[in-house]
Design a protein around this motif. Structure first.
Motif, PDB file in Angstrom:
ATOM      1  N   GLY A 133      32.025-100.833  20.156  1.00  0.00           N
ATOM      2  CA  GLY A 133      32.145-101.365  21.510  1.00  0.00           C
ATOM      3  C   GLY A 133      33.134-102.509  21.639  1.00  0.00           C
ATOM      4  N   PHE A 134      33.886-102.791  20.572  1.00  0.00           N
ATOM      5  CA  PHE A 134      34.894-103.853  20.662  1.00  0.00           C
ATOM      6  C   PHE A 134      36.064-103.326  21.488  1.00  0.00           C
ATOM      7  CE2 PHE A 134      33.317-104.991  16.206  1.00  0.00           C
ATOM      8  CZ  PHE A 134      32.363-105.873  16.700  1.00  0.00           C
ATOM      9  N   THR A 135      36.419-104.048  22.507  1.00  0.00           N
ATOM     10  CA  THR A 135      37.558-103.662  23.331  1.00  0.00           C
ATOM     11  C   THR A 135      38.430-104.883  23.567  1.00  0.00           C
ATOM     12  OG1 THR A 135      36.337-104.129  25.359  1.00  0.00           O
ATOM     13  CG2 THR A 135      36.271-101.856  24.542  1.00  0.00           C
ATOM     14  N   GLY A 136      39.629-104.629  23.990  1.00  0.00           N
ATOM     15  CA  GLY A 136      40.546-105.705  24.368  1.00  0.00           C
ATOM     16  C   GLY A 136      40.678-106.793  23.340  1.00  0.00           C
ATOM     17  N   ARG A 137      40.388-108.001  23.758  1.00  0.00           N
ATOM     18  CA  ARG A 137      40.578-109.192  22.937  1.00  0.00           C
ATOM     19  C   ARG A 137      39.737-109.131  21.649  1.00  0.00           C
ATOM     20  NH1 ARG A 137      39.199-114.504  26.038  1.00  0.00           N
ATOM     21  NH2 ARG A 137      37.117-113.710  25.723  1.00  0.00           N
ATOM     22  N   TYR A 138      38.471-108.688  21.740  1.00  0.00           N
ATOM     23  CA  TYR A 138      37.599-108.653  20.571  1.00  0.00           C
ATOM     24  C   TYR A 138      38.073-107.628  19.549  1.00  0.00           C
ATOM     25  CZ  TYR A 138      34.640-111.665  23.295  1.00  0.00           C
ATOM     26  OH  TYR A 138      34.178-112.716  24.025  1.00  0.00           O
ATOM     27  N   PHE A 139      38.552-106.494  20.041  1.00  0.00           N
ATOM     28  CA  PHE A 139      39.118-105.486  19.159  1.00  0.00           C
ATOM     29  C   PHE A 139      40.308-106.080  18.405  1.00  0.00           C
ATOM     30  CE2 PHE A 139      42.281-102.209  18.325  1.00  0.00           C
ATOM     31  CZ  PHE A 139      41.531-101.251  17.662  1.00  0.00           C
ATOM     32  N   ASN A 140      41.200-106.752  19.134  1.00  0.00           N
ATOM     33  CA  ASN A 140      42.385-107.349  18.519  1.00  0.00           C
ATOM     34  C   ASN A 140      42.018-108.434  17.511  1.00  0.00           C
ATOM     35  OD1 ASN A 140      44.326-105.735  19.706  1.00  0.00           O
ATOM     36  ND2 ASN A 140      44.478-107.039  21.516  1.00  0.00           N
ATOM     37  N   TYR A 141      40.977-109.218  17.787  1.00  0.00           N
ATOM     38  CA  TYR A 141      40.549-110.248  16.829  1.00  0.00           C
ATOM     39  C   TYR A 141      40.154-109.617  15.500  1.00  0.00           C
ATOM     40  CZ  TYR A 141      40.226-113.812  20.542  1.00  0.00           C
ATOM     41  OH  TYR A 141      40.489-114.685  21.545  1.00  0.00           O
ATOM     42  N   HIS A 142      39.423-108.507  15.551  1.00  0.00           N
ATOM     43  CA  HIS A 142      39.005-107.841  14.309  1.00  0.00           C
ATOM     44  C   HIS A 142      40.209-107.250  13.576  1.00  0.00           C
ATOM     45  CE1 HIS A 142      34.615-108.138  14.322  1.00  0.00           C
ATOM     46  NE2 HIS A 142      34.749-108.224  15.640  1.00  0.00           N
ATOM     47  N   ARG A 143      41.126-106.663  14.316  1.00  0.00           N
ATOM     48  CA  ARG A 143      42.339-106.106  13.698  1.00  0.00           C
ATOM     49  C   ARG A 143      43.173-107.213  13.065  1.00  0.00           C
ATOM     50  NH1 ARG A 143      47.420-105.740  14.126  1.00  0.00           N
ATOM     51  NH2 ARG A 143      47.582-106.810  16.109  1.00  0.00           N
ATOM     52  N   GLU A 144      43.361-108.308  13.797  1.00  0.00           N
ATOM     53  CA  GLU A 144      44.182-109.413  13.295  1.00  0.00           C
ATOM     54  C   GLU A 144      43.562-110.066  12.064  1.00  0.00           C
ATOM     55  OE1 GLU A 144      44.613-111.922  16.701  1.00  0.00           O
ATOM     56  OE2 GLU A 144      45.985-110.527  17.696  1.00  0.00           O
ATOM     57  N   ASN A 145      42.248-110.181  12.027  1.00  0.00           N
ATOM     58  CA  ASN A 145      41.589-110.781  10.876  1.00  0.00           C
ATOM     59  C   ASN A 145      41.820-109.938   9.618  1.00  0.00           C
ATOM     60  OD1 ASN A 145      39.710-112.854   9.774  1.00  0.00           O
ATOM     61  ND2 ASN A 145      38.446-111.045   9.401  1.00  0.00           N
ATOM     62  N   ALA A 146      41.604-108.634   9.730  1.00  0.00           N
ATOM     63  CA  ALA A 146      41.829-107.747   8.586  1.00  0.00           C
ATOM     64  C   ALA A 146      43.300-107.766   8.179  1.00  0.00           C
ATOM     65  CB  ALA A 146      41.380-106.328   8.924  1.00  0.00           C
ATOM     66  N   SER A 147      44.192-107.732   9.160  1.00  0.00           N
ATOM     67  CA  SER A 147      45.625-107.750   8.880  1.00  0.00           C
ATOM     68  C   SER A 147      46.030-109.035   8.170  1.00  0.00           C
ATOM     69  CB  SER A 147      46.409-107.591  10.176  1.00  0.00           C
ATOM     70  OG  SER A 147      47.794-107.579   9.906  1.00  0.00           O
ATOM     71  N   MET A 148      45.468-110.157   8.597  1.00  0.00           N
ATOM     72  CA  MET A 148      45.791-111.448   7.984  1.00  0.00           C
ATOM     73  C   MET A 148      45.421-111.460   6.494  1.00  0.00           C
ATOM     74  SD  MET A 148      43.791-114.512   7.139  1.00  0.00           S
ATOM     75  CE  MET A 148      42.341-114.100   8.035  1.00  0.00           C
ATOM     76  N   LEU A 149      44.261-110.903   6.152  1.00  0.00           N
ATOM     77  CA  LEU A 149      43.836-110.869   4.746  1.00  0.00           C
ATOM     78  C   LEU A 149      44.783-110.012   3.905  1.00  0.00           C
ATOM     79  CD1 LEU A 149      40.020-110.506   5.402  1.00  0.00           C
ATOM     80  CD2 LEU A 149      41.177-112.533   4.489  1.00  0.00           C
TER      81      LEU A 149
END
Length: 167
Positions: A133-149
């Protein structure tokens, strides 16, 4: 010069052949961005290498590195990142980190080597986030966190390409 690659080097004589050779080690020195940090890390590495040599370590012998698995490597990257976070940011980072690593464990990917995790698995995780159910901003936060690692692993030459780079 902080734009150049730093390393610690020393010359060592092969005990069997008598041949001398220069050895160079980086071990993450170049991840640090300030002169003081790099000098500190280079000094620590030089001290460690000196102790190893005193203890009888032979740099001529090709040592096989223990294979890394993704779970502990991500934890190591998170620990490095957490040290730079403000107190109020830590809560959201740990939530996203636990969500990602929990998914990795469910899928069995946490035992893979970091290089085995590809763009395909990155999209699987993002599909999972959508399913949560992550959409928009929350979806991007999860993607960015994984990408950062994974970017941190890429900069440390643990992996060659960030699998989240083209997501």
């Amino acid at each position: 010069d902080l734009d150049e690659q730093w390393f610690v080097y020393f010359r060592h004589t092969n005990p069997k052949t008598g041949k001398r050779k220069q050895f160079r080690y980086k071990k993450g020195i170049n991840y640090y961005n300030t002169l003081e940090e790099r000098r500190r890390e280079a000094g620590a590495l030089a001290k460690e290498l000196k102790e190893l040599l005193k203890g009888g370590w032979n740099p001529w012998v090709n040592e096989i590195e223990k294979p890394r698995s993704l779970g502990p490597t991500l934890q190591e990257m998170y620990d490095l990142k957490e040290a730079t976070l403000r107190k109020e940011s830590k809560r959201t980072y740990i939530y996203k980190f636990k969500h990602f690593t929990g998914w990795l464990k469910e899928q069995g990917y946490d035992q893979w080597s970091p290089g085995e995790f590809t763009n395909k698995q990155a999209f699987e995780y993002l599909d999972h986030c959508s399913g949560c159910g992550f959409t928009g901003r929350y979806f991007n936060y999860h993607r960015e966190n994984a990408s950062m690692l994974f970017t941190m692993m890429e900069k440390r030459e643990i992996i060659s390409i960030n699998p989240f780079g083209k997501t």
